[in-house]
Design a protein around this motif. Structure first.
Motif, PDB file in Angstrom:
ATOM      1  N   UNK A  59      -3.956  12.037  -4.849  1.00 18.10           N
ATOM      2  CA  UNK A  59      -3.925  11.147  -6.019  1.00 18.10           C
ATOM      3  C   UNK A  59      -4.218   9.698  -5.640  1.00 18.10           C
ATOM      4  N   UNK A  60      -3.608   9.209  -4.561  1.00 18.10           N
ATOM      5  CA  UNK A  60      -3.849   7.804  -4.217  1.00 18.10           C
ATOM      6  C   UNK A  60      -5.289   7.590  -3.780  1.00 18.10           C
ATOM      7  N   UNK A  61      -5.888   8.610  -3.135  1.00 15.20           N
ATOM      8  CA  UNK A  61      -7.287   8.475  -2.729  1.00 15.20           C
ATOM      9  C   UNK A  61      -8.215   8.470  -3.939  1.00 15.20           C
ATOM     10  N   UNK A  62      -7.962   9.356  -4.885  1.00 15.20           N
ATOM     11  CA  UNK A  62      -8.814   9.431  -6.080  1.00 15.20           C
ATOM     12  C   UNK A  62      -8.705   8.170  -6.932  1.00 15.20           C
ATOM     13  N   UNK A  63      -7.530   7.571  -6.979  1.00 14.03           N
ATOM     14  CA  UNK A  63      -7.323   6.364  -7.779  1.00 14.03           C
ATOM     15  C   UNK A  63      -7.505   5.088  -6.957  1.00 14.03           C
ATOM     16  N   UNK A  64      -7.783   5.234  -5.656  1.00  8.86           N
ATOM     17  CA  UNK A  64      -7.987   4.088  -4.758  1.00  8.86           C
ATOM     18  C   UNK A  64      -6.823   3.106  -4.893  1.00  8.86           C
ATOM     19  N   UNK A 109       0.834  -1.203   0.000  1.00 10.87           N
ATOM     20  CA  UNK A 109       0.000   0.000   0.000  1.00 10.87           C
ATOM     21  C   UNK A 109       0.871   1.257   0.000  1.00 10.87           C
ATOM     22  N   UNK A 110       0.358   2.372  -0.512  1.00  9.45           N
ATOM     23  CA  UNK A 110       1.127   3.622  -0.480  1.00  9.45           C
ATOM     24  C   UNK A 110       1.292   4.124   0.963  1.00  9.45           C
TER      25      UNK A 110
END
Length: 336
Positions: free
Chosen positions: A296-301, A282-283
């Motif tokens: 970005x990671x939230x928008x791209x899940x 995970x990031x």
């Protein structure tokens, strides 16, 4: 067999109570009767349905004397970053149980950070235990450096990964932010900035605190957002399971997301957060964090890696098997 369990229990921290939920379930399935050393025995008995006694020395020592064995875990107990007093407390229980001739086990722990003095004090307690099951590779290497024999040492994982996900409907447009009290304000303020950007992009944003009496100041920064504060692991687990994504400054915000099947990314306020994110694919970000990268990671899940998570769950189960053997099959109605 009656086993005394020690950890950060009874303080209303949803993450540690989630660990205890898993410990109790796995112990009982293996015919082990747990007695929990707790800061609030009545609350522990009500929440987990098990016997509990005060964690303070007179009652704790009496419980060790009556028990057939002692388990230290899980969590980050054996470290002196928080304080030498905390390390001394948890080590004293291990040494006392060993002096009484009781078998001791260390389960699901992250070891360290430990200074040279802390390592010297901790190493004999680990070496004298029947099994040492750590939850990340860095702790595994540290245990080897402290002389824990290979036949006693197992790479496990956090017990809470074995919790069964609650049956709730997931809202893919809901992002849950998990701040943490007593971090530098900048870390929580960067998370706040991400929350505002997500809300502007049309997402629902919830802010979730894990420990009443600890997280209030952090939650106060998120004025105008939907906020929840609870030390109840069942409620916290349900809220995370119903989310589409989790950005967390608490380790168990990530671990409960992993158990629920909710994608996540974490802020590394402690080496154990980075270790879990790296091992689960995970990031993660170093504090205070870059809001644009977090967005970005939230928008791209983004993340985690499903295969890596399966491996971690296997490791968590094998940790219990290493100590108490394989669990009994659950009743048919539970398997259905």
């Amino acid at each position: 067999m009656v086993v005394a369990l020690s950890g950060y229990y009874g303080y209303g921290n949803a993450g540690d109570e989630a660990i205890l939920m898993a410990l109790v379930r796995e112990a009982q399935r293996r015919g082990v009767e747990p007695v929990v050393l707790s800061a609030n025995p009545k609350a522990t008995e009500a929440l987990h349905g098990v016997a509990a006694v005060p964690r303070a020395k007179p009652a704790a020592l009496a419980a060790l004397a009556r028990a057939d064995g002692f388990l230290s875990g899980g969590g980050g107990l054996l470290q002196n970053k928080t304080s030498n007093k905390s390390l001394a407390y948890y080590l004293s229980l291990l040494y006392t149980a060993q002096a009484l001739g009781r078998p001791t086990w260390v389960l699901g722990q992250s070891l360290g950070p430990l200074g040279p003095g802390g390592r010297r004090l901790t190493a004999p307690a680990l070496r004298r235990s029947r099994a040492v099951v750590v939850r990340d590779r860095a702790s595994f290497e540290l245990a080897k450096q402290m002389g824990v024999p290979e036949d006693k040492l197992t790479l496990g994982a956090d017990a809470a990964l074995l919790l069964k996900p609650p049956k709730v409907e997931r809202d893919e447009r809901l992002v849950t932010l998990v701040p943490r009290g007593r971090l530098p304000d900048e870390a929580n303020l960067r998370l706040l900035e991400v929350g505002r950007k997500l809300r502007d992009a049309g997402y629902r944003v919830r802010v979730l605190g894990f420990q009443p009496g600890f997280d209030e100041e952090a939650l106060d920064l998120f004025d105008g957002f939907d906020r929840e504060l609870s030390g109840d692991p069942n409620l916290v687990f349900e809220l995370i399971a119903g989310s589409g994504y989790v950005l967390s400054l608490r380790l168990h915000g990530l671990i409960l997301a992993a158990a629920a099947g909710t994608p996540y990314a974490g802020g590394s306020y402690d080496p154990k957060v980075k270790a879990f994110c790296k091992e689960s694919g995970a990031p993660y970000w170093e504090l205070p964090g870059d809001p644009e990268a977090m967005l970005r990671v939230a928008l791209h899940r983004t993340g985690p890696n499903k295969s890596a998570l399966r491996d971690l769950r296997v490791r968590a189960a094998e940790g219990f098997n290493r100590i108490w053997g394989k669990r009994a099959e659950p009743p048919l109605k539970e398997r259905a």
